[in-house]
Scaffold this active site. Structure first.
Site, PDB file in Angstrom:
ATOM      1  N   ILE A  33       0.853  -1.179   0.000  1.00  0.00           N
ATOM      2  CA  ILE A  33       0.000   0.000   0.000  1.00  0.00           C
ATOM      3  C   ILE A  33       0.897   1.239   0.000  1.00  0.00           C
ATOM      4  O   ILE A  33       1.883   1.287   0.716  1.00  0.00           O
ATOM      5  CB  ILE A  33      -0.966  -0.039   1.203  1.00  0.00           C
ATOM      6  CG1 ILE A  33      -2.087   0.980   1.049  1.00  0.00           C
ATOM      7  CG2 ILE A  33      -0.248   0.152   2.515  1.00  0.00           C
ATOM      8  CD1 ILE A  33      -3.210   0.803   2.057  1.00  0.00           C
ATOM      9  N   ASP A  34       0.587   2.214  -0.850  1.00  0.00           N
ATOM     10  CA  ASP A  34       1.409   3.426  -0.902  1.00  0.00           C
ATOM     11  C   ASP A  34       0.664   4.585  -0.241  1.00  0.00           C
ATOM     12  O   ASP A  34      -0.432   4.407   0.296  1.00  0.00           O
ATOM     13  CB  ASP A  34       1.826   3.755  -2.342  1.00  0.00           C
ATOM     14  CG  ASP A  34       0.638   4.038  -3.257  1.00  0.00           C
ATOM     15  OD1 ASP A  34      -0.451   4.399  -2.764  1.00  0.00           O
ATOM     16  OD2 ASP A  34       0.808   3.909  -4.485  1.00  0.00           O
ATOM     17  N   SER A  35       1.266   5.764  -0.273  1.00  0.00           N
ATOM     18  CA  SER A  35       0.672   6.894   0.448  1.00  0.00           C
ATOM     19  C   SER A  35      -0.698   7.279  -0.116  1.00  0.00           C
ATOM     20  O   SER A  35      -1.597   7.648   0.642  1.00  0.00           O
ATOM     21  CB  SER A  35       1.612   8.090   0.446  1.00  0.00           C
ATOM     22  OG  SER A  35       1.950   8.450  -0.867  1.00  0.00           O
TER      23      SER A  35
END
Length: 82
Positions: free
Chosen positions: A38-40
């Protein structure tokens, strides 16, 4: 009110949608960054979805989540007294 299972299912289904995965691919023990990648931007989507879905507020700049179980625990804590 809602059962523990329904909160878990709703969170896992929502995470799967954000990550474009099947719910069966999202395990409670999975780490959001390391395992689910999961990224920002996904984190912002997740926080927005949680706030909308469960009518809770998560302070900006604060993501106390490391694992999927952390997300489930946080939402359960926020919704049980509300």
């Amino acid at each position: 009110m809602g059962s523990t299972t329904s909160v878990e299912e709703r969170i896992i289904t929502g995470l799967a949608k954000i990550l474009k995965k099947q719910p069966s691919e999202v395990q409670k023990e999975a780490r959001l960054i390391e395992d689910l990648e999961i990224d920002s931007l996904d984190t912002l989507d997740l926080i927005f979805e949680l706030e909308e879905e469960f009518n809770i507020e998560i302070p900006q700049g604060q993501s106390p989540f490391v694992t999927v179980q952390d997300v489930i625990n946080y939402v359960q804590e926020k919704t049980k007294g509300g």
